[in-house]
Motif scaffolding. Structure first.
Motif, PDB file in Angstrom:
ATOM      1  N   UNK A 242      50.701  44.010  50.022  1.00 50.86           N
ATOM      2  CA  UNK A 242      51.964  43.332  50.322  1.00 50.86           C
ATOM      3  C   UNK A 242      51.963  41.988  49.615  1.00 50.86           C
ATOM      4  N   UNK A 243      52.922  41.775  48.736  1.00 48.76           N
ATOM      5  CA  UNK A 243      52.936  40.563  47.929  1.00 48.76           C
ATOM      6  C   UNK A 243      53.530  39.370  48.667  1.00 48.76           C
ATOM      7  N   UNK A 244      54.468  39.623  49.536  1.00 45.60           N
ATOM      8  CA  UNK A 244      55.098  38.560  50.306  1.00 45.60           C
ATOM      9  C   UNK A 244      55.772  39.159  51.523  1.00 45.60           C
TER      10      UNK A 244
ATOM     11  N   UNK B 187      43.905  35.808  43.471  1.00 48.59           N
ATOM     12  CA  UNK B 187      43.204  36.287  44.661  1.00 48.59           C
ATOM     13  C   UNK B 187      43.482  37.758  44.915  1.00 48.59           C
ATOM     14  N   UNK B 188      44.732  38.181  44.675  1.00 45.85           N
ATOM     15  CA  UNK B 188      45.068  39.606  44.818  1.00 45.85           C
ATOM     16  C   UNK B 188      44.276  40.433  43.808  1.00 45.85           C
ATOM     17  N   UNK B 189      44.213  39.967  42.583  1.00 52.99           N
ATOM     18  CA  UNK B 189      43.462  40.689  41.555  1.00 52.99           C
ATOM     19  C   UNK B 189      41.982  40.784  41.922  1.00 52.99           C
TER      20      UNK B 189
ATOM     21  N   UNK C 248      37.551  44.343  43.363  1.00 54.85           N
ATOM     22  CA  UNK C 248      36.430  44.716  44.226  1.00 54.85           C
ATOM     23  C   UNK C 248      36.692  46.082  44.873  1.00 54.85           C
ATOM     24  N   UNK C 249      37.925  46.320  45.280  1.00 51.13           N
ATOM     25  CA  UNK C 249      38.263  47.593  45.933  1.00 51.13           C
ATOM     26  C   UNK C 249      38.087  48.775  44.989  1.00 51.13           C
ATOM     27  N   UNK C 250      38.432  48.600  43.710  1.00 48.17           N
ATOM     28  CA  UNK C 250      38.234  49.702  42.768  1.00 48.17           C
ATOM     29  C   UNK C 250      36.756  50.022  42.606  1.00 48.17           C
ATOM     30  N   UNK C 251      35.908  49.032  42.751  1.00 46.30           N
ATOM     31  CA  UNK C 251      34.475  49.283  42.704  1.00 46.30           C
ATOM     32  C   UNK C 251      33.948  50.040  43.898  1.00 46.30           C
TER      33      UNK C 251
ATOM     34  N   UNK D   9      47.787  42.908  35.172  1.00 50.20           N
ATOM     35  CA  UNK D   9      46.399  42.670  35.530  1.00 50.20           C
ATOM     36  C   UNK D   9      45.768  43.851  36.244  1.00 50.20           C
ATOM     37  N   UNK D  10      46.509  44.473  37.165  1.00 48.62           N
ATOM     38  CA  UNK D  10      45.970  45.623  37.896  1.00 48.62           C
ATOM     39  C   UNK D  10      45.877  46.843  36.994  1.00 48.62           C
ATOM     40  N   UNK D  11      46.894  47.024  36.143  1.00 46.19           N
ATOM     41  CA  UNK D  11      46.915  48.195  35.265  1.00 46.19           C
ATOM     42  C   UNK D  11      45.724  48.232  34.315  1.00 46.19           C
ATOM     43  N   UNK D  12      45.171  47.074  33.999  1.00 44.64           N
ATOM     44  CA  UNK D  12      44.033  46.998  33.078  1.00 44.64           C
ATOM     45  C   UNK D  12      42.705  47.293  33.754  1.00 44.64           C
ATOM     46  N   UNK D  13      42.679  47.420  35.070  1.00 39.29           N
ATOM     47  CA  UNK D  13      41.416  47.623  35.781  1.00 39.29           C
ATOM     48  C   UNK D  13      40.913  49.047  35.615  1.00 39.29           C
TER      49      UNK D  13
END
Length: 402
Positions: free
Chosen positions: A81-83, A116-118, A123-126, A151-155
């Motif tokens: 949730x972003x906001x 902070x979201x990134x 960490x969650x993808x790990x 940023x998320x798409x590059x993980x």
């Protein structure tokens, strides 16, 4: 249309079109997906064999490890949730009587930053997360959303990056989000009847802009577009067939959701729930449909396709047919609290350790402890007589997404 959007659209066309002459191994190589046969006809509500001609690649990244909770459910999905703000006031989520002009939402400093979201997502993808969904409130109120998506798409390991939105702000930014790496969108749209839509959006929605947003998402290649409909008896159930008629043949997937007792302020009563079986019977009376298998392990919707080839619909039956046993979702609120259930009464603050300097390993240990201890199964244990009195202080849906 940009080259990136064209490639995404071609990939989805190859996967969705059963008449496509490209052989399965090449379809897999081009799109990174496995292709299996469609199961014959599983019955509604059964734990069907999870095979389909469209199965997202669900192999974890090389550094990911399977991490089951106390009931053996792995962590695969993260909803962010972003906001906590929204431009609608849907009565079942953020009623105007509670969230009025003087209501104090989170301040900018109280919300997690994109960095902070990134960090949490990385960490969650790990730990095994491969599916990330961005929600709100209304996530499109975040003016820098495309940067976060990029940023998320590059993980490594993120195989599915989606967005849930009410769609009213989508048209101007759909192409930009697709270029940033967003895979698909889900649009919440409860009725095409102007009066009903107006009431269910709290008098703030513009139906024309929502439909334009859906069209823009299609042009941008954010496919398949899913349309989520929260069905309430005596509120919008009489307009459902009209909505299904509108999207038949479009390639978009309408999903009918049983009205749930999320949070404490929506006045939920069991008599307002239209069971999915009842909805299915109404659809069958108009258009013959048949069940199809799941796209991926843990999928919450029972999928059906029209026999005349005009597309797919789904039913999400959290009240009458709970799916806690396969739930693999964690939810991160805008202020950094991690919840392990949509109906949770409490969560774990991640913002404090992050701002106190916790590195990825330390944050990973916190996430691991949370998940390994997880034993939530609210929907399987739900007692309507208790739920109707809202005696539990559950987190409100607008804080953690639907």
């Amino acid at each position: 249309m940009s080259p990136g959007s064209l490639v995404r659209m071609l990939q989805r066309t190859i996967l969705h079109d059963p008449q496509c002459e490209i052989k399965a191994p090449w379809r897999e190589r081009m799109c990174g997906l496995r292709v299996n046969d469609v199961p014959e006809q599983p019955e509604f509500g059964q734990n069907v064999v999870m095979t389909s001609y469209l199965i997202p690649a669900d192999l974890p990244s090389a550094n990911a490890r399977e991490m089951p909770d106390a009931l053996g459910r792995p962590l695969h999905d993260l909803r962010i949730s972003l906001l906590d703000r929204c431009n609608f006031r849907c009565p079942y989520c953020m009623p105007e009587s509670e969230y009025h002009e003087e209501y104090e939402f989170l301040t900018r400093t109280e919300r997690l930053t994109h960095a902070e979201i990134l960090k949490v997502a990385r960490v969650a993808t790990g730990l095994g997360v491969s599916k990330v969904r961005l929600t709100g409130g209304e996530p499109l109120l975040d003016k820098n959303l495309a940067d976060l998506v990029r940023g998320i798409a590059m993980m490594p390991g993120v195989n599915d990056l989606a967005l849930t939105t009410n769609g009213m702000l989508l048209a101007p930014v759909a192409e930009r989000l697709a270029e940033a790496g967003l895979h698909r969108v889900t649009v919440s749209l409860d009725s095409l009847d102007a009066d009903v839509f107006g009431r269910m959006s709290g008098g703030r929605g513009d139906l024309g802009k929502v439909l334009a947003g859906i069209e823009a998402a299609e042009r941008a290649g954010l496919l398949p577009v899913k349309i989520n409909v929260v069905v309430q008896r005596g509120v919008n159930d009489h307009t459902l067939i009209e909505l299904l008629e509108h999207f038949r043949g479009s390639g978009h997937i309408v999903r009918m959701i049983e009205f749930m007792d999320v949070g404490n302020c929506n006045g939920w009563r069991m008599e307002q729930v239209v069971p999915s079986r009842e909805l299915l019977a109404a659809v069958q009376a108009r258009w013959p449909v048949r069940p199809v298998g799941k796209n991926y392990p843990g999928e919450v919707a029972h999928r059906y396709e029209y026999l005349d080839g005009q597309g797919e619909i789904g039913f999400i039956s959290s009240v009458t047919e709970p799916f806690c046993g396969s739930c693999s979702r964690a939810r991160l609120s805008a202020d950094g609290v991690l919840y392990t259930c949509l109906f949770a009464t409490h969560g774990t603050d991640l913002r404090e350790p992050i701002r106190n300097g916790a590195d990825d390993d330390e944050l990973g240990d916190i996430l691991s402890r949370i998940w390994l201890q997880r034993a939530d199964r609210y929907s399987e244990l739900r007692r309507p007589d208790v739920a109707e009195h809202h005696v539990l202080s559950k987190v409100e849906m607008y804080r953690i997404g639907g």
